[in-house]
Design an enzyme around this catalytic site. Structure first.
Site, short mmCIF file in Angstrom:
data_model
loop_
_atom_site.label_atom_id
_atom_site.label_comp_id
_atom_site.label_asym_id
_atom_site.label_seq_id
_atom_site.Cartn_x
_atom_site.Cartn_y
_atom_site.Cartn_z
N CYS A 45 15.60 61.73 8.92
CA CYS A 45 15.54 61.48 10.19
C CYS A 45 14.10 61.40 10.55
CB CYS A 45 16.02 62.84 11.39
SG CYS A 45 15.72 62.54 13.10
N THR A 46 13.67 60.27 11.02
CA THR A 46 12.37 59.97 11.33
C THR A 46 11.62 60.81 12.20
OG1 THR A 46 12.96 58.45 13.11
CG2 THR A 46 12.55 57.48 10.80
N HIS A 47 12.25 61.72 13.01
CA HIS A 47 11.65 62.72 13.81
C HIS A 47 11.14 63.78 12.81
CE1 HIS A 47 13.36 61.07 17.20
NE2 HIS A 47 12.77 61.69 18.05
N TYR A 63 20.20 60.22 19.71
CA TYR A 63 21.49 59.27 19.02
C TYR A 63 22.14 60.23 18.10
CZ TYR A 63 19.70 54.59 20.11
OH TYR A 63 19.21 53.46 20.76
N GLY A 64 21.75 61.40 17.69
CA GLY A 64 22.37 62.20 16.68
C GLY A 64 23.67 62.84 17.25
N CYS A 101 15.24 54.42 12.46
CA CYS A 101 16.03 55.55 12.94
C CYS A 101 17.14 55.43 11.96
CB CYS A 101 16.68 55.21 14.12
SG CYS A 101 18.02 56.41 14.82
N ASN A 102 17.28 56.35 11.03
CA ASN A 102 18.31 56.68 10.28
C ASN A 102 19.85 56.56 10.85
OD1 ASN A 102 17.09 57.69 7.37
ND2 ASN A 102 15.88 58.25 9.00
N THR A 103 19.81 57.26 11.99
CA THR A 103 21.24 57.48 12.66
C THR A 103 21.64 56.10 13.08
OG1 THR A 103 20.46 59.46 13.62
CG2 THR A 103 22.30 58.67 14.53
N ASP A 125 13.20 53.19 17.92
CA ASP A 125 13.77 54.60 17.59
C ASP A 125 14.48 54.93 18.86
OD1 ASP A 125 14.77 56.89 16.34
OD2 ASP A 125 12.82 57.88 16.80
N1 DGL Z 1 14.94 59.68 14.52
C1 DGL Z 1 16.33 59.22 14.53
C2 DGL Z 1 16.75 59.38 13.10
O1 DGL Z 1 15.87 58.93 12.21
C3 DGL Z 1 17.22 60.06 15.39
C4 DGL Z 1 16.85 61.23 16.61
C5 DGL Z 1 18.22 61.35 17.49
O2 DGL Z 1 18.98 61.97 17.25
O3 DGL Z 1 18.20 60.40 18.30
O4 DGL Z 1 17.96 59.46 12.80
#
Ligand code: DGL
Length: 280
Positions: free
Chosen positions: A192-194, A46-47, A78-80, A14
């Site tokens: 988002c996995t966070h 990443y977002g 990570c979805n992004t 991630d």
């Molecule tokens: N954990 C990431 C996701 O699932 C994104 C977090 C980020 O913005 O870096 O999208």
């Protein structure tokens, strides 16, 4: 008896610590083997990054991770990243790659009111992949969304025990619920996995009857199936945390090292990654 090296090795990747929610799900389904955790601390979050930068960076980094750790399977937790770079990444590594994408299908199936919400990064929300999920599975629903980088940062702070005001978390949820039709929303996709790191806080902010749904368990089951492992009760889980791999110094690195250690990833390696995006 099998040795530690005979067990499957999974790398969970991630931008930061969100993928730890996938590690928890792997433990819960009884994953037997080693897990290394990789965080792109040098490029977090990443977002807010451009699609061009991510599409250059993520596959190249995943390839470098596979070369460095030699796993049997890679999870892009990570979805992004997955909604943009999953196929390109699959093309450049020679092991199975499992991606993480918004749980829009189960949410659309579960809703009684026909109103679902999607909480994600701004990057995930603007993806054609995400829109295609809505078109394929949620045409009968009203889909409201809110893109939040603030929740990503709050989740990282919260996970390592730094002070986070509940109002800040509730404010982000309110941005979704206060939209027209939001009072009827009964399913919220944590895309988002966070965000599952804040699940209890989000539940406390929401009205009773709102269900939070994410793809963590589905990802863990997919890994088990690809490795031919049987699902078992969590009490029998034998997930063994291996290394924490990070890419660079940034404000998120210290937190990541702390959160990693709290999850059993005590051996830390910084990997030397030459980002093709920075050379472009
Ligand atoms: N954990 C990431 C996701 O699932 C994104 C977090 C980020 O913005 O870096 O999208």
């Amino acid at each position: 008896m099998s040795s530690r090296d005979d067990l499957p090795h999974c790398v969970v990747f991630d931008s930061g610590m969100g993928g730890l929610t996938i590690v928890q799900e792997l433990a819960a389904v009884g994953f037997a083997g080693r897990v290394s955790y990789a965080a792109d601390t040098g490029f977090f979050p990443y977002g807010e990054k451009s699609d061009e930068d991510l599409i250059r960076r993520v596959p190249a980094l995943c390839r470098a991770l596979v070369e460095a750790a030699d796993p049997d399977i890679l999870v892009i937790a990570c979805n992004t990243a997955s909604t943009l770079a999953l196929e390109v990444t699959r093309a450049v590594v020679d092991i199975p790659v499992v991606g993480t994408v918004p749980a829009i299908k189960p949410a659309a199936k579960a809703t009684q009111t026909g109103v679902i919400g999607v909480l994600a990064t701004p990057g995930t929300l603007r993806r054609a992949y995400t829109q295609a999920l809505v078109d394929a599975f949620a045409r009968h629903c009203r889909v409201l969304s809110h893109g939040s980088l603030k929740l990503v940062e709050l989740a990282e702070r919260f996970q390592v025990g730094e002070a986070v005001e509940r109002e800040e978390i509730c404010g982000e949820l309110e941005a979704l619920l206060s939209q027209s039709g939001g009072d009827e929303m009964d399913q919220i996709v944590l895309a988002c996995t966070h965000f599952p790191l804040l699940r209890q806080e989000l539940v406390a902010c929401a009205l009773e009857g709102v269900n939070f749904i994410d793809s963590g368990q589905a990802i863990a089951r997919r890994v088990m199936s690809l490795l031919g492992q049987d699902l078992r009760a969590s009490s029998e889980a034998s997930l063994s945390p291996d290394r924490l791999l990070t890419t660079g110094a940034s404000p998120s690195l210290e937190r990541m090292i702390k959160a990693g250690a709290m999850s059993g990833f005590t051996e830390h390696h910084q990997i030397d990654f030459d980002d093709p995006a920075s050379r472009a």
